[in-house]
Write a protein that holds these residues in place. Structure first.
Motif, PDB file in Angstrom:
ATOM      1  N   LEU A  52       0.872  -1.181   0.000  1.00  0.00           N
ATOM      2  CA  LEU A  52       0.000   0.000   0.000  1.00  0.00           C
ATOM      3  C   LEU A  52       0.910   1.232   0.000  1.00  0.00           C
ATOM      4  CD1 LEU A  52      -2.562  -1.157   2.706  1.00  0.00           C
ATOM      5  CD2 LEU A  52      -2.885  -1.171   0.220  1.00  0.00           C
ATOM      6  N   PRO A  53       1.167   1.804  -1.157  1.00  0.00           N
ATOM      7  CA  PRO A  53       2.151   2.889  -1.269  1.00  0.00           C
ATOM      8  C   PRO A  53       1.918   4.068  -0.317  1.00  0.00           C
ATOM      9  CG  PRO A  53       1.540   2.113  -3.441  1.00  0.00           C
ATOM     10  CD  PRO A  53       0.617   1.441  -2.461  1.00  0.00           C
ATOM     11  N   ASP A  54       0.687   4.500  -0.123  1.00  0.00           N
ATOM     12  CA  ASP A  54       0.432   5.640   0.772  1.00  0.00           C
ATOM     13  C   ASP A  54       0.777   5.295   2.220  1.00  0.00           C
ATOM     14  OD1 ASP A  54      -0.390   7.197  -1.348  1.00  0.00           O
ATOM     15  OD2 ASP A  54      -2.536   6.883  -0.994  1.00  0.00           O
ATOM     16  N   LEU A  55       0.405   4.086   2.653  1.00  0.00           N
ATOM     17  CA  LEU A  55       0.731   3.657   4.004  1.00  0.00           C
ATOM     18  C   LEU A  55       2.239   3.474   4.153  1.00  0.00           C
ATOM     19  CD1 LEU A  55      -0.152   2.798   6.843  1.00  0.00           C
ATOM     20  CD2 LEU A  55      -0.459   0.484   5.938  1.00  0.00           C
ATOM     21  N   ALA A  57       4.586   5.054   2.605  1.00  0.00           N
ATOM     22  CA  ALA A  57       5.197   6.379   2.704  1.00  0.00           C
ATOM     23  C   ALA A  57       4.953   6.993   4.079  1.00  0.00           C
ATOM     24  CB  ALA A  57       4.642   7.290   1.611  1.00  0.00           C
ATOM     25  N   ALA A  58       3.749   6.840   4.598  1.00  0.00           N
ATOM     26  CA  ALA A  58       3.414   7.420   5.905  1.00  0.00           C
ATOM     27  C   ALA A  58       4.184   6.765   7.043  1.00  0.00           C
ATOM     28  CB  ALA A  58       1.910   7.311   6.157  1.00  0.00           C
ATOM     29  N   THR A  59       4.487   5.471   6.908  1.00  0.00           N
ATOM     30  CA  THR A  59       5.194   4.751   7.964  1.00  0.00           C
ATOM     31  C   THR A  59       6.688   4.630   7.679  1.00  0.00           C
ATOM     32  OG1 THR A  59       4.598   2.642   6.933  1.00  0.00           O
ATOM     33  CG2 THR A  59       3.170   3.440   8.715  1.00  0.00           C
ATOM     34  N   ARG A  60       7.138   5.308   6.637  1.00  0.00           N
ATOM     35  CA  ARG A  60       8.553   5.348   6.260  1.00  0.00           C
ATOM     36  C   ARG A  60       9.122   3.975   5.901  1.00  0.00           C
ATOM     37  NH1 ARG A  60       6.846   9.963   6.259  1.00  0.00           N
ATOM     38  NH2 ARG A  60       7.746  11.689   7.410  1.00  0.00           N
ATOM     39  N   TRP A  62      10.486   1.781   3.149  1.00  0.00           N
ATOM     40  CA  TRP A  62      11.030   1.985   1.809  1.00  0.00           C
ATOM     41  C   TRP A  62      11.442   0.684   1.135  1.00  0.00           C
ATOM     42  CZ3 TRP A  62      16.122   0.432   1.694  1.00  0.00           C
ATOM     43  CH2 TRP A  62      16.776   0.377   2.929  1.00  0.00           C
TER      44      TRP A  62
END
Length: 86
Positions: A52-55, A57-60, A62
């Motif tokens: 889940l790309p948005d999650l 990114a939000a949880t760092r 990578w």
């Protein structure tokens, strides 16, 4: 906290948000402590990946910390089950 009746469920998570038991978090020690306190509620495996790309990114997150989602729940469940059986 448990003795106060306010502990409803526990999230088991690694320091890198990957498969429980593969990182540096004291998962087994935490499970043993909970068992010693008489806790018999939910132990939820909390791991993060990149699906889940948005999650992510939000949880760092990578990179993925496991080869498949099945690894997380099969190895994590075995860690919990074997620790509780000790």
């Amino acid at each position: 906290m448990f003795n106060s009746g306010k502990l409803n469920h526990v999230h088991i998570s690694e320091n890198d948000r990957g498969t429980p038991g593969r990182g540096h978090a004291p998962c087994r020690e935490a499970i043993r402590k909970l068992k010693g306190l008489g806790y018999d509620g939910w132990l939820t495996i909390e791991a993060f990946g990149g699906s889940l790309p948005d999650l992510a990114a939000a949880t760092r997150v990578w990179r993925d910390f496991f080869s498949s989602p099945e690894e997380v729940y099969t190895e994590g469940y075995e860690l919990i089950k074997s620790t509780l059986a000790e």
